[in-house]
Scaffold this active site. Structure first.
Site, PDB file in Angstrom:
ATOM      1  N   CYS A  56       0.995  -1.245   0.808  1.00  0.00           N
ATOM      2  CA  CYS A  56      -0.225  -0.111  -0.007  1.00  0.00           C
ATOM      3  C   CYS A  56       0.857   1.040  -0.399  1.00  0.00           C
ATOM      4  O   CYS A  56       0.744   2.433  -0.255  1.00  0.00           O
ATOM      5  CB  CYS A  56      -0.668  -0.268   1.388  1.00  0.00           C
ATOM      6  SG  CYS A  56      -2.262  -1.799   0.818  1.00  0.00           S
ATOM      7  N   CYS A 186     -14.035   1.041   6.210  1.00  0.00           N
ATOM      8  CA  CYS A 186     -13.051   0.469   5.699  1.00  0.00           C
ATOM      9  C   CYS A 186     -13.245   1.159   4.566  1.00  0.00           C
ATOM     10  O   CYS A 186     -13.625   1.256   3.538  1.00  0.00           O
ATOM     11  CB  CYS A 186     -13.592  -0.598   5.600  1.00  0.00           C
ATOM     12  SG  CYS A 186     -13.784  -1.709   6.855  1.00  0.00           S
ATOM     13  N   HIS A 317      -8.431   3.982  -2.328  1.00  0.00           N
ATOM     14  CA  HIS A 317      -7.179   3.506  -1.785  1.00  0.00           C
ATOM     15  C   HIS A 317      -6.724   2.315  -3.518  1.00  0.00           C
ATOM     16  O   HIS A 317      -6.701   0.908  -2.952  1.00  0.00           O
ATOM     17  CB  HIS A 317      -7.232   2.494  -0.715  1.00  0.00           C
ATOM     18  CG  HIS A 317      -5.938   2.249  -0.299  1.00  0.00           C
ATOM     19  ND1 HIS A 317      -4.883   3.110  -0.571  1.00  0.00           N
ATOM     20  CD2 HIS A 317      -5.944   1.190   0.385  1.00  0.00           C
ATOM     21  CE1 HIS A 317      -3.927   2.035  -0.038  1.00  0.00           C
ATOM     22  NE2 HIS A 317      -4.406   1.533   0.938  1.00  0.00           N
TER      23      HIS A 317
END
Length: 638
Positions: A56, A186, A317
């Protein structure tokens, strides 16, 4: 996606692709040399291309590499690009015939809270949140409030994957992923791209790019420490110690304190991680993250504005792009071009991007040439040539007189710079009222730079400053536009000419003084509900059609006694009742004096909320319609 981000970055820098000497490209899911294939859309110039995969933290790793290439003198201009096209569903292992790089991290999870059937990443960060609750007494509500904040922030970000606002109730009631994390806490599965041009100072000066050049003050990358596996702590397993180490190093390198930071983009893959990261970065003391949330020190009006973009939770993301998207947001903020989500007077930006496995990048940014900020991006409107062309000119003459008489006291009280952009019959006039420095000053034709900017028509400003136009009413009618420090804007009344002044608005005979509201049934705010009752009797059907909701007001009086009003703007022609029961679509908790100030336009709702003066439970969307039941101008007795 890569073509769009790369092209926009080049356009923003005002250069063509042939000026790029090297490129660092990040992605997690894809075949080898995807970076080359993506960049070939921009040109075939033969430059070196480095493909980066660091979970990430991939995008920020590409950024670190680009910075090092420039800092080391290997290249003068490097492109950092990140993109991701993800598979549907939660993150999962791709290969099953070799050791998983997170096997030791998963072992910590198994030995602490155990492994369940939920998504493994949600378990890791959710259990870190559980550990924080057990260790420091943090509540699930603190994590939910972070998600609420980030979803709210994203409504002003056109680049955000989701731009929906949710109530705390909706966030808490969304499906449980891994206790205490619900689905709306989330980050989603995302596709996306981002890019940044990294250049030396010599390159910036040569190409006259000072106006948009943001300086990387310090940037550091760390990986896991022994504590991750030795201390059996989920908080440390998800990266607390490496984040702290990187943060300590960049602040030391830059010579800055945490208090110098204005805006933060940090890795909120899950709401639990955002709170834990506050403490790792030193934005608050260990164990005090929940208190920071409760104070509102993570949003507009607080100590820091954290994830104005909406963060990973709402912005999205896409793994390879996230670190560079954070960089882009901070650049826009530090240039002052972030539109509705602009953090007032943002000077220093802090970035945090983490990848399990592990890697973390922490960076500090500021504008490289603040005196030239926005020179090539934002045109400063010219002011009309003569101050006397404006009806409101006497207002500023009166303010000048007051500053000459007692400027030091005004500066001590206000501590801010107002810019007034006034539209007159013959053009725009710009006044700057400095109530921040020395004994204060008033300048006409000044550059349009201040802590808060007030945009208004000439005649409306005269009415506003002489009391014949209510500020909140003017704001909601679109007559008054504000940019910058909303808290300072609330001090506008301190600049208004008082009773003995020569300033008057046509037909008013001088400043209008609001009559004092006498307490009714022990509550000063009772008069507000009398006005609402009259409005419903006069035009209840239309108000019900517009609002479609029931408000419950729980009001705390000066003597500690509570009064409950129900404003039904949902059924029939509406009604107002006192004494409860406390049932409504939204409940507003407030003390008597503050409610009166709120409903008469003297207290800004958002400011009241973040200061803890206004507490809201239930339908937040309905709460936003509170202005529709506020007593209006002429007929109101307030």
């Amino acid at each position: 996606m890569a073509k769009e981000a790369g092209t926009k970055a080049l356009q923003d820098a005002g250069i063509t692709y042939d000026k790029i000497e090297q490129a660092c490209v990040g992605y997690v899911y894809g075949d080898s040399t995807c970076g080359q294939r993506a960049l070939y859309q921009l040109g075939l110039t033969g430059i070196p291309v480095y493909n980066v995969n660091n979970n990430c933290a991939t995008g920020s790793t590409a950024l670190v590499m680009a910075k090092q290439l420039v800092e080391g003198g290997i290249a003068d201009c490097v492109l950092a690009l990140g993109f991701e096209k993800m598979s549907s569903g939660s993150l999962k292992a791709t290969y099953h015939d070799r050791t998983n790089p997170l096997d030791q991290h998963v072992k910590v999870l198994a030995e602490t809270y155990g492994i369940t059937h939920g998504p493994i990443a949600a378990q890791m960060f959710g259990d870190a949140g559980r550990e924080h609750m057990e260790k420091y007494g943090t509540k699930p509500e603190h994590f939910a409030k972070i998600a609420w904040k980030n979803h709210k922030h994203s409504t002003n970000n056109p680049y955000s994957q989701f731009q929906d606002e949710y109530t705390l109730e909706q966030i808490n009631n969304s499906p449980m992923m891994s206790d205490p994390l619900t689905k709306l806490q989330c980050c989603p599965t995302s596709d996306g791209s981002a890019a940044a041009v990294i250049a030396s100072e010599d390159f910036v000066l040569k190409h006259n790019l000072q106006g948009q050049a943001v300086e990387v003050l310090a940037m550091d990358m760390c990986t896991d420490l022994p504590s991750v596996f030795d201390e059996k702590s989920c908080i440390k397993m998800v990266g607390y110690d490496m984040s702290k180490k990187a943060a300590d190093k960049v602040f030391a390198t830059a010579g800055l304190r945490r208090e110098d930071v204005d805006v933060v983009e940090l890795h909120d893959c899950f709401s639990c991680n955002e709170l834990i990261t506050y403490e790792a970065l030193g934005l608050c003391e260990p164990g005090k993250g929940g208190e920071m949330v409760d104070r509102g020190d993570n949003t507009y009006g607080g100590k820091y504005v954290i994830n104005p973009s909406g963060g990973l939770i709402s912005k999205g993301h896409p793994l390879g792009a996230t670190g560079l998207a954070q960089c882009a947001e901070l650049c826009w903020q530090l240039r002052g071009i972030a539109s509705k989500r602009q953090v007032p007077r943002a000077r220093v930006g802090l970035q945090h991007n983490i990848g399990l496995g592990g890697a973390v990048v922490v960076a500090l940014y500021r504008h490289g040439f603040p005196q030239l900020q926005g020179r090539q991006i934002q045109a400063v409107p010219a002011s009309a040539s003569d101050e006397t062309d404006f009806k409101c000119a006497p207002v500023f003459q009166e303010i000048r007189r007051n500053l000459d008489k007692d400027g030091a006291s005004w500066v001590k009280k206000i501590k801010g710079i107002f810019v007034f952009k006034v539209k007159g019959a013959n053009g725009e006039g710009i006044w700057m009222v400095d109530a921040k420095n020395g004994n204060g000053s008033v300048a006409f034709g000044a550059p349009a730079k201040g802590d808060v900017t007030i945009i208004i028509a000439d005649e409306d400003l005269l009415k506003l400053m002489t009391g014949s136009l209510n500020p909140q009413e003017a704001f909601f009618q679109g007559k008054l536009k504000l940019q910058g420090n909303m808290g300072l804007a609330m001090k506008l009344k301190d600049l208004q000419p008082k009773g003995g002044s020569d300033v008057s608005s046509a037909g008013t005979g001088g400043p209008k003084v609001q009559p004092k509201v006498e307490p009714v049934s022990g509550f000063k705010s009772a008069a507000v509900f009398e006005e609402i009752k009259k409005a419903l009797e006069k035009d209840g059907a239309n108000l019900v059609n517009k609002i479609k909701g029931v408000f419950c007001f729980k009001v705390k009086g000066a003597d500690g006694k509570e009064g409950i009003w129900i404003v039904d703007a949902k059924n029939g022609s509406g009604s107002v009742t006192f004494g409860g029961p406390a049932n409504g679509d939204v409940t507003l908790n407030m003390n008597d004096e503050d409610l009166l100030s709120l409903m008469t336009g003297k207290l800004n709702p958002q400011q009241a909320f973040f200061q803890g003066k206004l507490k809201i439970q239930g339908n937040m969307g309905l709460a936003m319609k509170l202005k529709d039941i506020q007593p209006k101008g002429a007929g109101s007795k307030l």
